[in-house]
Design a protein around this motif. Structure first.
Motif, PDB file in Angstrom:
ATOM      1  N   ASN A  47       0.866  -1.186   0.000  1.00 44.08           N
ATOM      2  CA  ASN A  47       0.000   0.000   0.000  1.00 44.08           C
ATOM      3  C   ASN A  47       0.901   1.235   0.000  1.00 44.08           C
ATOM      4  OD1 ASN A  47      -1.755   2.133   0.529  1.00 44.08           O
ATOM      5  ND2 ASN A  47      -3.081   0.893   1.835  1.00 44.08           N
ATOM      6  N   TYR A  48       1.340   1.618  -1.186  1.00 48.50           N
ATOM      7  CA  TYR A  48       2.311   2.701  -1.278  1.00 48.50           C
ATOM      8  C   TYR A  48       1.724   4.051  -0.903  1.00 48.50           C
ATOM      9  CZ  TYR A  48       6.682   0.625  -2.759  1.00 48.50           C
ATOM     10  OH  TYR A  48       7.872  -0.052  -2.777  1.00 48.50           O
ATOM     11  N   THR A  49       0.439   4.245  -1.086  1.00 53.10           N
ATOM     12  CA  THR A  49      -0.154   5.508  -0.656  1.00 53.10           C
ATOM     13  C   THR A  49       0.043   5.706   0.835  1.00 53.10           C
ATOM     14  OG1 THR A  49      -1.814   5.457  -2.421  1.00 53.10           O
ATOM     15  CG2 THR A  49      -2.279   6.858  -0.519  1.00 53.10           C
ATOM     16  N   ASN A  50      -0.222   4.674   1.623  1.00 58.06           N
ATOM     17  CA  ASN A  50      -0.043   4.781   3.071  1.00 58.06           C
ATOM     18  C   ASN A  50       1.427   4.889   3.465  1.00 58.06           C
ATOM     19  OD1 ASN A  50      -2.738   4.761   3.595  1.00 58.06           O
ATOM     20  ND2 ASN A  50      -2.832   2.666   4.354  1.00 58.06           N
ATOM     21  N   VAL A  51       2.275   4.128   2.790  1.00 61.63           N
ATOM     22  CA  VAL A  51       3.708   4.182   3.110  1.00 61.63           C
ATOM     23  C   VAL A  51       4.263   5.571   2.810  1.00 61.63           C
ATOM     24  CG1 VAL A  51       5.990   3.277   2.525  1.00 61.63           C
ATOM     25  CG2 VAL A  51       4.060   1.707   2.772  1.00 61.63           C
ATOM     26  N   PHE A  52       3.948   6.118   1.652  1.00 56.55           N
ATOM     27  CA  PHE A  52       4.445   7.447   1.296  1.00 56.55           C
ATOM     28  C   PHE A  52       3.833   8.530   2.197  1.00 56.55           C
ATOM     29  CE2 PHE A  52       5.298   6.063  -3.347  1.00 56.55           C
ATOM     30  CZ  PHE A  52       6.519   5.534  -2.972  1.00 56.55           C
ATOM     31  N   LYS A  53       2.582   8.372   2.531  1.00 56.91           N
ATOM     32  CA  LYS A  53       1.954   9.334   3.452  1.00 56.91           C
ATOM     33  C   LYS A  53       2.692   9.343   4.783  1.00 56.91           C
ATOM     34  CE  LYS A  53      -2.482  10.433   5.658  1.00 56.91           C
ATOM     35  NZ  LYS A  53      -3.912  10.009   5.796  1.00 56.91           N
ATOM     36  N   HIS A  54       3.052   8.174   5.266  1.00 57.55           N
ATOM     37  CA  HIS A  54       3.761   8.073   6.541  1.00 57.55           C
ATOM     38  C   HIS A  54       5.147   8.705   6.440  1.00 57.55           C
ATOM     39  CE1 HIS A  54       4.590   6.468  10.517  1.00 57.55           C
ATOM     40  NE2 HIS A  54       5.753   6.025  10.058  1.00 57.55           N
ATOM     41  N   ILE A  55       5.866   8.402   5.370  1.00 58.12           N
ATOM     42  CA  ILE A  55       7.199   8.982   5.178  1.00 58.12           C
ATOM     43  C   ILE A  55       7.115  10.496   5.090  1.00 58.12           C
ATOM     44  CG2 ILE A  55       9.093   9.160   3.509  1.00 58.12           C
ATOM     45  CD1 ILE A  55       8.597   6.155   2.901  1.00 58.12           C
ATOM     46  N   HIS A  56       6.135  10.997   4.380  1.00 54.40           N
ATOM     47  CA  HIS A  56       5.944  12.451   4.255  1.00 54.40           C
ATOM     48  C   HIS A  56       5.619  13.071   5.603  1.00 54.40           C
ATOM     49  CE1 HIS A  56       3.682  16.170   3.220  1.00 54.40           C
ATOM     50  NE2 HIS A  56       4.602  16.262   2.272  1.00 54.40           N
ATOM     51  N   SER A  57       4.819  12.376   6.410  1.00 54.76           N
ATOM     52  CA  SER A  57       4.420  12.918   7.713  1.00 54.76           C
ATOM     53  C   SER A  57       5.611  13.048   8.663  1.00 54.76           C
ATOM     54  CB  SER A  57       3.350  12.027   8.356  1.00 54.76           C
ATOM     55  OG  SER A  57       3.910  10.811   8.841  1.00 54.76           O
ATOM     56  N   LYS A  58       6.664  12.302   8.403  1.00 52.10           N
ATOM     57  CA  LYS A  58       7.852  12.360   9.236  1.00 52.10           C
ATOM     58  C   LYS A  58       8.803  13.477   8.806  1.00 52.10           C
ATOM     59  CE  LYS A  58       9.491   8.410  10.816  1.00 52.10           C
ATOM     60  NZ  LYS A  58       8.928   8.350  12.181  1.00 52.10           N
ATOM     61  N   GLY A  59       8.394  14.232   7.786  1.00 54.73           N
ATOM     62  CA  GLY A  59       9.194  15.360   7.337  1.00 54.73           C
ATOM     63  C   GLY A  59      10.364  14.968   6.450  1.00 54.73           C
ATOM     64  N   PHE A  60      10.283  13.818   5.803  1.00 55.50           N
ATOM     65  CA  PHE A  60      11.386  13.352   4.968  1.00 55.50           C
ATOM     66  C   PHE A  60      11.571  14.257   3.766  1.00 55.50           C
ATOM     67  CE2 PHE A  60      13.204  10.422   1.713  1.00 55.50           C
ATOM     68  CZ  PHE A  60      14.380  10.102   2.381  1.00 55.50           C
ATOM     69  N   ASN A  61      12.778  14.794   3.609  1.00 55.28           N
ATOM     70  CA  ASN A  61      13.089  15.678   2.490  1.00 55.28           C
ATOM     71  C   ASN A  61      14.140  15.057   1.578  1.00 55.28           C
ATOM     72  OD1 ASN A  61      12.755  18.125   1.058  1.00 55.28           O
ATOM     73  ND2 ASN A  61      14.690  18.873   1.894  1.00 55.28           N
ATOM     74  N   GLY A  62      14.392  13.767   1.754  1.00 52.59           N
ATOM     75  CA  GLY A  62      15.383  13.088   0.939  1.00 52.59           C
ATOM     76  C   GLY A  62      14.790  12.542  -0.344  1.00 52.59           C
ATOM     77  N   ILE A  63      15.536  11.632  -0.949  1.00 55.21           N
ATOM     78  CA  ILE A  63      15.177  11.087  -2.254  1.00 55.21           C
ATOM     79  C   ILE A  63      14.637   9.673  -2.109  1.00 55.21           C
ATOM     80  CG2 ILE A  63      16.173  10.295  -4.451  1.00 55.21           C
ATOM     81  CD1 ILE A  63      18.037  12.705  -4.338  1.00 55.21           C
ATOM     82  N   LEU A  64      13.653   9.355  -2.950  1.00 57.61           N
ATOM     83  CA  LEU A  64      13.094   8.007  -3.022  1.00 57.61           C
ATOM     84  C   LEU A  64      13.357   7.472  -4.427  1.00 57.61           C
ATOM     85  CD1 LEU A  64      10.853  10.011  -1.380  1.00 57.61           C
ATOM     86  CD2 LEU A  64       9.972   7.756  -0.806  1.00 57.61           C
ATOM     87  N   GLY A  65      14.325   6.588  -4.535  1.00 51.61           N
ATOM     88  CA  GLY A  65      14.732   6.089  -5.840  1.00 51.61           C
ATOM     89  C   GLY A  65      13.750   5.082  -6.416  1.00 51.61           C
ATOM     90  N   MET A  66      13.415   5.268  -7.674  1.00 51.91           N
ATOM     91  CA  MET A  66      12.473   4.397  -8.373  1.00 51.91           C
ATOM     92  C   MET A  66      13.251   3.212  -8.964  1.00 51.91           C
ATOM     93  SD  MET A  66      10.497   7.679 -10.001  1.00 51.91           S
ATOM     94  CE  MET A  66       9.575   6.823 -11.284  1.00 51.91           C
ATOM     95  N   GLU A  67      13.780   2.345  -8.091  1.00 52.83           N
ATOM     96  CA  GLU A  67      14.622   1.253  -8.544  1.00 52.83           C
ATOM     97  C   GLU A  67      13.763   0.032  -8.853  1.00 52.83           C
ATOM     98  OE1 GLU A  67      18.977  -0.550  -7.458  1.00 52.83           O
ATOM     99  OE2 GLU A  67      17.356  -0.861  -6.046  1.00 52.83           O
ATOM    100  N   HIS A  68      13.018   0.154  -9.932  1.00 46.29           N
ATOM    101  CA  HIS A  68      12.129  -0.921 -10.353  1.00 46.29           C
ATOM    102  C   HIS A  68      11.969  -0.864 -11.865  1.00 46.29           C
ATOM    103  CE1 HIS A  68       8.958   2.078 -11.031  1.00 46.29           C
ATOM    104  NE2 HIS A  68       9.212   2.550  -9.830  1.00 46.29           N
ATOM    105  N   GLY A  69      11.404  -1.906 -12.421  1.00 43.02           N
ATOM    106  CA  GLY A  69      11.102  -1.928 -13.839  1.00 43.02           C
ATOM    107  C   GLY A  69       9.724  -1.372 -14.124  1.00 43.02           C
ATOM    108  N   ASN A  70       9.391  -1.304 -15.401  1.00 47.48           N
ATOM    109  CA  ASN A  70       8.054  -0.901 -15.837  1.00 47.48           C
ATOM    110  C   ASN A  70       7.219  -2.160 -16.063  1.00 47.48           C
ATOM    111  OD1 ASN A  70       9.402   1.518 -15.898  1.00 47.48           O
ATOM    112  ND2 ASN A  70       9.036   1.952 -18.053  1.00 47.48           N
ATOM    113  N   SER A  71       5.992  -2.151 -15.596  1.00 47.02           N
ATOM    114  CA  SER A  71       5.162  -3.357 -15.679  1.00 47.02           C
ATOM    115  C   SER A  71       4.660  -3.633 -17.090  1.00 47.02           C
ATOM    116  CB  SER A  71       3.964  -3.235 -14.730  1.00 47.02           C
ATOM    117  OG  SER A  71       3.124  -2.163 -15.128  1.00 47.02           O
ATOM    118  N   ARG A  72       4.686  -2.599 -17.934  1.00 50.38           N
ATOM    119  CA  ARG A  72       4.212  -2.745 -19.310  1.00 50.38           C
ATOM    120  C   ARG A  72       5.247  -2.156 -20.256  1.00 50.38           C
ATOM    121  NH1 ARG A  72      -1.274   0.312 -18.202  1.00 50.38           N
ATOM    122  NH2 ARG A  72      -1.362   0.442 -20.480  1.00 50.38           N
ATOM    123  N   PRO A  73       5.288  -2.610 -21.501  1.00 49.59           N
ATOM    124  CA  PRO A  73       6.327  -2.144 -22.426  1.00 49.59           C
ATOM    125  C   PRO A  73       5.987  -0.805 -23.085  1.00 49.59           C
ATOM    126  CG  PRO A  73       4.967  -3.788 -23.503  1.00 49.59           C
ATOM    127  CD  PRO A  73       4.478  -3.707 -22.076  1.00 49.59           C
TER     128      PRO A  73
END
Length: 303
Positions: free
Chosen positions: A259-285
């Motif tokens: 549940n990335y919406t909740n995870v990101f909401k939590h990280i944002h609520s902690k005042g995180f100002n760093g980077i979140l790397g998109m280290e994943h592939g694309n699900s579709r071509p």
């Protein structure tokens, strides 16, 4: 997708750099979206829209509203390209994220072994990565301690790793640079020394340096330990960088169980100002897959 494949694909995704031809995207200024957090794509993620030129790809990322970028393979790129990429990022307001600082031992021990030659090799990579970081305006570099040494007790291995990281921190501290230790999961990377967030936290506390922190990869830790928000909170004081990938499949958010919406909401609520790397592939071509990645991030960032 394994990290070693991400490094390989990053090289392939960079394509050939065409000199003397105006960039299609580097100078554009339209902003398609404003994200709450600093999500960082990598080369190849949007190549069907932007083409093979890394400069065009960076420009396309900026046009979509992404304010950060990461590149596992930056250390191995030719200096001229590093400089052009740094210039483009500075012009487009993109913050440089991690690159991999050293050669990773996937199937035999290095830092865990305590071997003096392997430690010297690692420290030489760290020294060389200082120059790369300065060239591309990076603050963070990824470190993976490598494989377990099955002939030594875990306590001895940990002591060896801590000593190597203390010496590396002494190199990085004067430059204000940070190595981020990445625990990796048992399924994609069996046999590695560093696997869990608590273990990474313990090591960072033992090293006791502002230049040694945790890279919390949400994909890896979902597989390795789950309980994501609680574990993020438990080691929050040592987390300096975050990476993303849904599970199963290691594709963009919304394609798996997290549940990335909740995870990101939590990280944002902690005042995180760093980077979140998109280290994943694309699900579709192709272009449709790239559009799906962008739309997924808009969705999970709308908290």
């Amino acid at each position: 997708m394994k990290r070693r494949n991400f490094v390989r694909n990053a090289v392939l995704g960079s394509g050939a750099v065409t000199l003397g031809i105006p960039s299609l995207y580097a100078k554009k200024r339209q902003l398609q979206h404003t994200y709450r957090l600093k999500y960082a794509p990598h080369l190849g993620m949007f190549k069907h829209h932007a083409g093979e030129d890394p400069i065009d790809q960076l420009g396309f990322m900026a046009d979509q509203g992404f304010r950060a970028f990461e590149d596992n393979n930056m250390r191995n790129r030719e200096i001229g390209l590093q400089e052009r990429m740094a210039k483009t990022m500075q012009e487009r307001g993109i913050e440089m994220g991690v690159f991999v600082a050293h050669e990773i031992y996937w199937d035999k021990p290095n830092l865990a072994s305590g071997d003096a030659e392997k430690r010297t090799e690692f420290l030489n990579y760290i020294k060389a990565s200082v120059a790369v970081a300065k060239r591309v305006n990076a603050k963070w570099m990824t470190v993976v301690p490598g494989h377990l040494d099955l002939r030594q007790a875990m306590g001895y291995q940990t002591a060896h790793v801590v000593e190597s990281l203390k010496q590396a921190s002494a190199i990085l501290e004067p430059h204000g640079l940070v190595m981020v230790l990445e625990p990796l999961n048992f399924l994609n990377h069996p046999g590695l020394f560093l696997t869990g967030s608590a273990q990474a936290y313990e090591i960072c506390k033992a090293v006791d340096s502002p230049s040694c922190k945790i890279l919390f990869d949400i994909y890896h830790q979902q597989i390795q330990e789950g309980n994501l928000i609680a574990n993020i909170d438990a080691c929050w004081g040592e987390i300096a960088y975050i990476q993303i990938g849904d599970n199963p499949g290691r594709k963009e958010p919304t394609t798996g169980e997290i549940n990335y919406t909740n995870v990101f909401k939590h990280i944002h609520s902690k005042g995180f100002n760093g980077i979140l790397g998109m280290e994943h592939g694309n699900s579709r071509p192709d272009k449709e897959g790239e559009k799906a990645v962008i739309e997924a991030y808009k969705k999970v960032d709308a908290f």
